[in-house]
Motif scaffolding. Structure first.
Motif, mmCIF file in Angstrom:
data_model
loop_
_atom_site.group_PDB
_atom_site.id
_atom_site.type_symbol
_atom_site.label_atom_id
_atom_site.label_comp_id
_atom_site.label_asym_id
_atom_site.label_seq_id
_atom_site.Cartn_x
_atom_site.Cartn_y
_atom_site.Cartn_z
ATOM 1 N N ILE A 118 -2.297 25.999 6.826
ATOM 2 C CA ILE A 118 -2.563 25.498 8.293
ATOM 3 C C ILE A 118 -3.969 25.633 8.377
ATOM 4 N N ASP A 119 -4.773 24.391 8.923
ATOM 5 C CA ASP A 119 -6.116 24.523 9.552
ATOM 6 C C ASP A 119 -5.649 25.035 10.905
ATOM 7 N N PRO A 120 -6.005 25.974 11.468
ATOM 8 C CA PRO A 120 -5.716 26.537 12.821
ATOM 9 C C PRO A 120 -6.168 25.712 13.786
ATOM 10 N N TYR A 121 -5.565 25.516 14.813
ATOM 11 C CA TYR A 121 -5.520 24.550 15.898
ATOM 12 C C TYR A 121 -7.066 24.883 16.732
ATOM 13 N N VAL A 122 -7.962 23.949 16.925
ATOM 14 C CA VAL A 122 -9.322 24.264 17.542
ATOM 15 C C VAL A 122 -9.092 23.776 19.025
ATOM 16 N N PRO A 123 -8.965 24.200 20.014
ATOM 17 C CA PRO A 123 -9.034 23.641 21.423
ATOM 18 C C PRO A 123 -10.261 23.104 21.925
ATOM 19 N N GLY A 124 -10.109 22.368 22.685
ATOM 20 C CA GLY A 124 -11.192 21.430 23.365
ATOM 21 C C GLY A 124 -12.207 22.501 23.924
ATOM 22 N N LYS A 125 -13.579 22.343 23.637
ATOM 23 C CA LYS A 125 -14.815 23.096 24.078
ATOM 24 C C LYS A 125 -14.521 22.865 25.779
ATOM 25 N N SER A 126 -15.057 24.405 26.424
ATOM 26 C CA SER A 126 -15.215 24.276 27.619
ATOM 27 C C SER A 126 -16.536 24.662 28.050
ATOM 28 N N SER A 127 -17.605 24.762 27.312
ATOM 29 C CA SER A 127 -19.012 24.960 27.961
ATOM 30 C C SER A 127 -19.723 24.168 27.013
ATOM 31 N N ALA A 128 -21.071 24.142 27.555
ATOM 32 C CA ALA A 128 -22.164 23.482 26.622
ATOM 33 C C ALA A 128 -23.574 24.362 26.694
ATOM 34 N N PRO A 129 -24.132 24.626 25.717
ATOM 35 C CA PRO A 129 -25.004 25.592 25.651
ATOM 36 C C PRO A 129 -26.175 25.437 26.403
ATOM 37 N N GLY A 130 -26.779 26.081 27.238
ATOM 38 C CA GLY A 130 -27.713 25.740 28.241
ATOM 39 C C GLY A 130 -27.562 24.867 29.264
ATOM 40 N N VAL A 131 -26.320 24.595 29.560
ATOM 41 C CA VAL A 131 -26.065 23.778 30.692
ATOM 42 C C VAL A 131 -25.360 24.492 31.629
ATOM 43 N N SER A 132 -25.544 24.452 33.016
ATOM 44 C CA SER A 132 -25.129 25.351 34.088
ATOM 45 C C SER A 132 -23.732 24.623 34.760
ATOM 46 N N ARG A 133 -23.824 23.258 34.863
ATOM 47 C CA ARG A 133 -22.853 22.527 35.479
ATOM 48 C C ARG A 133 -22.095 21.859 34.518
ATOM 49 N N VAL A 134 -20.651 22.067 34.303
ATOM 50 C CA VAL A 134 -20.171 21.580 33.390
ATOM 51 C C VAL A 134 -18.961 20.743 33.493
ATOM 52 N N PHE A 135 -18.720 19.738 33.131
ATOM 53 C CA PHE A 135 -17.526 18.950 33.520
ATOM 54 C C PHE A 135 -16.449 18.793 32.365
ATOM 55 N N LYS A 136 -15.409 19.635 32.321
ATOM 56 C CA LYS A 136 -14.562 19.615 31.216
ATOM 57 C C LYS A 136 -13.605 18.835 31.011
ATOM 58 N N LEU A 137 -13.781 17.710 30.193
ATOM 59 C CA LEU A 137 -12.873 16.682 30.151
ATOM 60 C C LEU A 137 -12.283 16.587 28.726
#
Ligand SMILES: Cc1ncc(COP(=O)(O)O)c(C=O)c1O
Length: 367
Positions: free
Chosen positions: A15-34
């Protein structure tokens, strides 16, 4: 020496473990998680209040039978609560179905760009996942039937599918079901059913009600906005419900999830608001992104699959990096055999407009 230590089933290490969607971006304070198909409207206020009220009862075990929740779902959908099983997310139920119905040497069919939990659950149960080719990023009933063998025990179909957003019409689902041997379980995963606005779509309720080998899975993670609580349910024939009830964790759904779920499923105004928001912005996003010259797979769910050209500087990976720097987090879908596409969840108006603006800049910057 290594064989001296405990060994998992051979399929487990494949099994290739399930990788969830990212929830942050390095160096960015305001993030829109889509990146995870969550609802931009959040849960019903009634669900939040019900969740909070459980804080006074944390020492008590939950109702292991999830009776009140099954009754609430039964009322909302007109279903017999005895034919419903609740789980810690629909992932829990998909894994339980694989556990109960697959053994070493068996096969389970899914589709090339089908939801990744199906091959993971299949391998974990010692069986072999068989990917049936899709047509136009859509499950193809003929290919699924051609993949059938004497070893097939389960057919998994996400309808609509994640990450493509496409769906299979009810006539085609019936054709698939009619051609399956009666001992093969058809699992219809309708995680995004509430979003679909098509007359030829049916989530699975009708087929479950009229057959002995069909199960429908649903989730509270998408339109109900309760992904953090892990809550899903399945509707199936009594004999399947009985099997799953025997192997599930005795308290597989927690009290907070149950309380919030009961309130959420009854809040039809909130559900309708989420559907209306999605209908408007799904169409807008699909149109605006196409106007930029990018290909968007027609979607009936709460996300769009955007295809990028295979040109250096313009690929999905390049777009992902460009958008991430602006706090716009979409989902890479290479694990779904879509290396040059990104999946975007329909977000708030602000997030949707920002993505379109950023994509326009991305395309402009590379021409
Ligand atoms: C098709 C499909 N099925 C099931 C799930 C899992 O949902 P849950 O959060 O209920 O485990 C998802 C979540 O992404 C999904 O896309």
């Amino acid at each position: 020496m290594s064989m001296q230590r405990p060994q998992p089933r051979p399929g487990v290490l494949a099994i290739d473990p399930y990788v969830p969607g990212k929830s942050s971006a390095p160096g960015v304070s305001r993030v829109f998680k889509l990146s995870s198909n969550e609802t931009p409207l959040g849960p019903s206020p009634n669900a939040i209040a019900a969740y909070r009220a459980v804080a006074d009862r944390l020492a008590d075990y939950p109702d292991g039978a999830a009776t009140a929740l099954r009754e609430a779902i039964g009322r909302a959908f007109g279903l017999d609560p005895d034919r419903i099983v609740c789980g810690a997310g629909s992932d829990d139920l998909l894994n339980l179905l694989a556990d109960a119905y697959l053994r070493d040497g068996d096969e389970a069919i899914y589709t090339t760009h089908g939801f990744l939990v199906y091959p993971i659950a299949t391998l974990g149960s010692g069986a072999k996942p068989i990917a049936a080719a899709e047509k136009n990023y859509t499950a193809d009933v003929d290919a699924m039937l051609a993949a059938l063998s004497e070893r097939t025990k389960i057919v998994f179909l996400a309808n609509p599918n994640n990450p493509t957003g496409t769906y299979v019409a009810f006539d085609e689902i019936k054709r698939l079901h009619c051609a399956l041997p009666p001992h093969v379980l058809l699992v219809l995963d309708a995680a995004y059913a509430e979003y679909v606005r098509r007359n030829d779509y049916e989530s699975g309720i009708e087929l479950v009600a009229t057959s002995d080998n069909v199960v429908m899975c649903r989730t509270f993670s998408k339109i109900h906005g309760l992904a953090a609580l892990r809550l899903g349910w399945m509707y199936g024939p009594t004999h399947v419900v009985d099997a799953i009830n025997r192997i599930r964790g005795p308290f597989n759904v927690n009290s907070a999830a149950m309380a919030a779920g009961i309130a959420a499923v009854a809040d039809s105004a909130h559900i309708e608001a989420a559907r209306a928001h999605n209908e408007r912005w799904l169409a807008w996003l699909s149109d605006e992104i196409r106007k930029l010259g990018l290909v968007v797979t027609p979607s009936v769910a709460n996300f769009v699959l955007i295809h990028f050209p295979e040109i250096k500087g313009r690929t999905a990976a390049d777009a992902d990096a460009f958008l991430s720097k602006r706090g716009l987090i979409l989902r890479r879908v290479a694990a779904y055999h879509l290396p040059n596409a990104l999946r975007m969840t329909v977000g708030t108006e602000e997030a949707n407009r920002l993505v379109v603006e950023a994509l326009a800049e991305f395309i402009g910057s590379t021409t």
